[in-house]
Design an enzyme around this catalytic site. Structure first.
Site, mmCIF file in Angstrom:
data_model
loop_
_atom_site.group_PDB
_atom_site.id
_atom_site.type_symbol
_atom_site.label_atom_id
_atom_site.label_comp_id
_atom_site.label_asym_id
_atom_site.label_seq_id
_atom_site.Cartn_x
_atom_site.Cartn_y
_atom_site.Cartn_z
ATOM 1 N N GLY A 75 5.196 -5.284 1.187
ATOM 2 C CA GLY A 75 5.057 -4.136 0.280
ATOM 3 C C GLY A 75 6.045 -4.232 -0.866
ATOM 4 C CB VAL A 100 11.532 0.607 -1.865
ATOM 5 C CG1 VAL A 100 12.726 0.062 -1.083
ATOM 6 C CG2 VAL A 100 11.659 2.114 -2.029
ATOM 7 N N GLY A 101 10.278 -2.135 -2.551
ATOM 8 C CA GLY A 101 10.214 -3.558 -2.228
ATOM 9 C C GLY A 101 10.457 -4.446 -3.433
ATOM 10 N NE ARG A 103 4.534 11.270 3.823
ATOM 11 C CZ ARG A 103 4.884 10.233 4.588
ATOM 12 N NH1 ARG A 103 4.163 9.919 5.636
ATOM 13 N NH2 ARG A 103 5.953 9.511 4.307
ATOM 14 C CB THR A 144 15.364 3.518 -1.186
ATOM 15 O OG1 THR A 144 15.373 4.930 -1.373
ATOM 16 C CG2 THR A 144 14.849 3.201 0.206
ATOM 17 C CE LYS A 193 8.818 13.495 4.261
ATOM 18 N NZ LYS A 193 9.792 12.491 3.841
HETATM 19 P P1 NAI Z 1 5.214 2.444 -2.974
HETATM 20 O O1 NAI Z 1 3.973 3.217 -2.739
HETATM 21 O O2 NAI Z 1 5.784 2.353 -4.344
HETATM 22 O O3 NAI Z 1 5.026 0.931 -2.446
HETATM 23 C C1 NAI Z 1 4.377 0.601 -1.254
HETATM 24 C C2 NAI Z 1 3.724 -0.758 -1.460
HETATM 25 O O4 NAI Z 1 3.231 -1.214 -0.205
HETATM 26 C C3 NAI Z 1 2.562 -0.734 -2.430
HETATM 27 O O5 NAI Z 1 2.686 -1.797 -3.347
HETATM 28 C C4 NAI Z 1 1.322 -0.938 -1.514
HETATM 29 O O6 NAI Z 1 0.267 -1.610 -2.159
HETATM 30 C C5 NAI Z 1 1.928 -1.762 -0.409
HETATM 31 N N1 NAI Z 1 1.242 -1.732 0.875
HETATM 32 C C6 NAI Z 1 0.655 -0.674 1.497
HETATM 33 N N2 NAI Z 1 0.178 -1.049 2.701
HETATM 34 C C7 NAI Z 1 0.494 -2.369 2.845
HETATM 35 C C8 NAI Z 1 0.288 -3.332 3.868
HETATM 36 N N3 NAI Z 1 -0.318 -3.005 5.003
HETATM 37 N N4 NAI Z 1 0.743 -4.593 3.669
HETATM 38 C C9 NAI Z 1 1.377 -4.939 2.532
HETATM 39 N N5 NAI Z 1 1.591 -4.056 1.524
HETATM 40 C C10 NAI Z 1 1.163 -2.807 1.673
HETATM 41 O O7 NAI Z 1 6.296 3.065 -1.945
HETATM 42 P P2 NAI Z 1 7.872 2.930 -2.010
HETATM 43 O O8 NAI Z 1 8.462 4.091 -2.703
HETATM 44 O O9 NAI Z 1 8.221 1.553 -2.440
HETATM 45 O O10 NAI Z 1 8.257 3.105 -0.471
HETATM 46 C C11 NAI Z 1 8.038 2.053 0.451
HETATM 47 C C12 NAI Z 1 8.272 2.563 1.853
HETATM 48 O O11 NAI Z 1 9.630 3.017 1.979
HETATM 49 C C13 NAI Z 1 7.387 3.750 2.253
HETATM 50 O O12 NAI Z 1 7.075 3.626 3.613
HETATM 51 C C14 NAI Z 1 8.306 4.950 2.031
HETATM 52 O O13 NAI Z 1 7.974 6.022 2.880
HETATM 53 C C15 NAI Z 1 9.650 4.369 2.418
HETATM 54 N N6 NAI Z 1 10.783 5.035 1.805
HETATM 55 C C16 NAI Z 1 10.858 5.146 0.443
HETATM 56 C C17 NAI Z 1 11.933 5.780 -0.144
HETATM 57 C C18 NAI Z 1 12.061 5.883 -1.630
HETATM 58 O O14 NAI Z 1 13.141 6.255 -2.099
HETATM 59 N N7 NAI Z 1 11.021 5.558 -2.395
HETATM 60 C C19 NAI Z 1 13.018 6.367 0.667
HETATM 61 C C20 NAI Z 1 12.873 6.128 2.101
HETATM 62 C C21 NAI Z 1 11.779 5.495 2.625
#
Ligand code: NAI
Length: 348
Positions: free
Chosen positions: A181, A185-186, A43, A151, A79
């Protein structure tokens, strides 16, 4: 302050290095090597104080032990946190990553790194110039690339298992899922759910991203500040941690919470708050293990994509078992997941 944090922690070791050239504190937190080398992402983030970065690293490393154990992987939990004054770019970033690679290498394989917040496959390609104790390089460099799609697949299986537990059927047609979000992933999760016939509500602090996602998968946008009070069958936090706490839980209007975000509960007692409201909470580390499964399966265990996908489907079985234990014992799902972790560690 470092002393208090380390005394209260039940992990194995922390390597600390201060990188004077970039004014960066590096913390590599090795929580457990009981099931295998400790593994977890790097991180990169500005923190108010180095103490906060260490605290984050310790907490995240412990969660990685639980995540890999419950996923049945031969990995421990670790980590790394690079507490930067601001996110570096260009040559400065590259030099920092090379020196960080030296630190990882000096640990001799006790810790295996990967990507996390603000670090990418390209960064792992740089770190790989100094150590081979890493996963998640770009596909061009022989790595397995982004873990986000896997994920999302794991969270999708988790949603189906939770819906089946509540309703007896895993059919998502006509069910409303609210994704908070729509990042890596989302967004992928939204596509999987749309294909399964779910009705989608999408929120993101980045309005344009939310609109693009909604247009791409036929969903509706929910304003980011209205997310918590919006009615849905399944709420899926896929943005940041700490979204479920004493202020948000009373306002939730859903039956099920299953999402990718790490550390969704603000405090351990929030698990009780959710069960008191009759909301099924899928422990985050049970359902968001798809990323580490992807990396471990393809890069560490040398498996093919079919074997990886089989492991991802296993997330549904793990969650079903967790929900069964919680119901049978009358305990929150988080406590049931902890029992499963303890059993896997004890059996090692
Ligand atoms: P990302 O950074 O690609 O997407 C996160 C999204 O959430 C962004 O579009 C951002 O604008 C939005 N966001 C931030 N704060 C927000 C809020 N308060 N309300 C609404 N939207 C908000 O991250 P990614 O990779 O999609 O990961 C998402 C989550 O899953 C993170 O918490 C990450 O730690 C967790 N995670 C991800 C993994 C992976 O393989 N990428 C694995 C395990 C967990």
């Amino acid at each position: 302050m470092f002393e208090d944090l380390l005394r209260a922690w039940d992990g194995e070791e922390v390597a600390v290095r201060f990188d004077a050239a970039t004014d960066t504190w590096m913390f590599v937190c090795v929580h457990s090597t009981r099931l295998g080398p400790s593994c977890g992402g790097t991180r990169m983030k500005p923190y108010a104080a180095p103490h906060d970065a260490l605290e984050d690293g310790l907490r995240l490393a412990s969660a990685m032990t639980s995540k890999s154990a419950v996923a049945g992987l031969p990995l421990g939990g670790g980590k790394a946190v690079l507490a930067v004054p601001s996110i570096p770019e260009g040559g400065r970033r590259r030099e920092l990553l090379l020196r960080y690679g030296d630190l990882v290498d000096a640990l001799g394989g006790t810790y295996v790194t990967a990507c996390d917040m603000n670090t990418s496959e390209r960064d792992m390609d740089v770190v790989a110039e100094r150590t081979h104790h890493l996963m998640g390089r770009s596909t061009e460099s022989g790595g397995s690339g982004s873990s986000a799609p896997s994920t999302a697949v794991g969270v999708f299986h988790g949603i189906r298992a939770a819906v089946r537990h509540v309703s007896g059927s895993q059919d998502l047609a006509g069910r409303t899922v609210l994704i908070q979000g729509v990042g890596a992933v989302g967004r992928a999760l939204a596509d999987l759910l749309a294909d399964a016939g779910a009705r989608l509500l999408l929120s993101d602090v980045d309005d344009e991203r939310a609109r693009d996602a909604a247009a791409g998968c036929g969903g509706e946008v929910v304003r980011a500040d209205r997310t918590i009070g919006t009615e849905c069958d399944v709420f899926s936090p896929c943005a940041t941690g700490g979204v479920l706490d004493a202020s948000t839980i009373p306002a939730l209007r859903c039956r099920i919470v299953v999402g990718a975000a790490n550390n969704q509960l603000g405090a351990p007692e929030d698990a009780e708050r959710l069960s008191a409201r009759g909301i099924l909470y899928a422990p985050d580390y049970v359902v968001n293990a798809g990323g580490i499964i992807h990396l471990a399966s393809l890069e560490l265990l040398g498996e093919d994509e079919a074997a990886r996908d089989e492991r991802l489907r296993g997330i549904a079985d793990t969650l079903a078992e967790c929900l069964r234990i919680a119901e049978a014992e009358g305990i929150p799902t988080g406590a049931a997941a902890e029992r499963m972790v303890a059993a896997r560690l004890a059996a090692a």
